[in-house]
Design an enzyme around this catalytic site. Structure first.
Site, PDB file in Angstrom:
ATOM      1  N   ASP A 198       0.881  -1.168   0.000  1.00  0.00           N
ATOM      2  CA  ASP A 198       0.000   0.000   0.000  1.00  0.00           C
ATOM      3  C   ASP A 198       0.918   1.217   0.000  1.00  0.00           C
ATOM      4  O   ASP A 198       1.525   1.538   1.019  1.00  0.00           O
ATOM      5  CB  ASP A 198      -0.894  -0.013   1.236  1.00  0.00           C
ATOM      6  N   GLU A 225      -1.139  -0.986  -5.072  1.00  0.00           N
ATOM      7  CA  GLU A 225      -2.358  -0.253  -5.389  1.00  0.00           C
ATOM      8  C   GLU A 225      -2.099   0.801  -6.453  1.00  0.00           C
ATOM      9  O   GLU A 225      -1.124   1.539  -6.392  1.00  0.00           O
ATOM     10  CB  GLU A 225      -2.917   0.415  -4.130  1.00  0.00           C
ATOM     11  N   ASP A 242      -2.543   0.641   6.922  1.00  0.00           N
ATOM     12  CA  ASP A 242      -1.819   0.484   5.659  1.00  0.00           C
ATOM     13  C   ASP A 242      -1.319  -0.957   5.491  1.00  0.00           C
ATOM     14  O   ASP A 242      -1.241  -1.469   4.375  1.00  0.00           O
ATOM     15  CB  ASP A 242      -0.634   1.455   5.604  1.00  0.00           C
TER      16      ASP A 242
END
Length: 167
Positions: A7, A67, A140
């Site tokens: 992330d 991501e 996260d």
């Protein structure tokens, strides 16, 4: 298959490694790379790069899932996160690890079956799928594990496609 989910960010970069075999998920390790707020940004990028290299060496993943970013408001933050993402992708490329990108919608759909799921729902399903006692912190890190799960769900076709493109 060992998958490292990431992330991206520049203050906190969540990461999580899972093994996916025969339709089952096994958490291997997870954590976060953090940088100090008042550190010059170039130094933060260097730290992110070095720490990512360390994680890659530790995990030795078959794939890195990260991501794909989507920002609507703060363009300064967006640029800095993109720069941090760049050093993460550079580290993966140098380590010979194929990188795959997933949108938040894809991650939510893969983990919960619903693309508009709320963050707590995604975190709880991630915990359940990985059979963890609690949701990993910081958020996260849980997000990174969800991204790894997303790749496990769709990664076989992505890896096959990448191999076909190389032939």
């Amino acid at each position: 298959m060992v998958i490292l989910g990431v992330d991206p960010g520049y203050a906190i970069i969540g990461w999580g490694a899972i093994r996916y075999e025969r339709g089952r998920y096994q958490p291997l390790c997870f954590g976060a790379i953090t940088t100090e707020a008042h550190t010059p940004f170039n130094n933060r990028l260097l730290q992110i790069y070095r720490d990512t290299v360390t994680v890659l060496e530790k995990v030795r993943p078959d794939a890195l899932a990260i991501e794909k970013l989507y920002f609507t408001s703060n363009k300064t933050t967006a640029v800095q996160v993109c720069e941090a993402r760049g050093v993460i992708l550079l580290a993966a490329e140098q380590a010979g690890v194929a990188a795959f990108e997933y949108t938040p919608l894809q991650v939510k759909s893969a983990v919960t079956g619903y693309g508009k799921a709320e963050k707590p729902q995604v975190m709880e399903m991630t915990r359940r799928l990985l059979r963890l006692k609690e949701v990993p912190r910081p958020d996260d890190t849980a997000d990174a594990l969800a991204i790894a799960i997303c790749h496990a769900q769709s990664g076989a076709s992505a890896i096959k496609q990448q191999l076909m493109n190389k032939e």
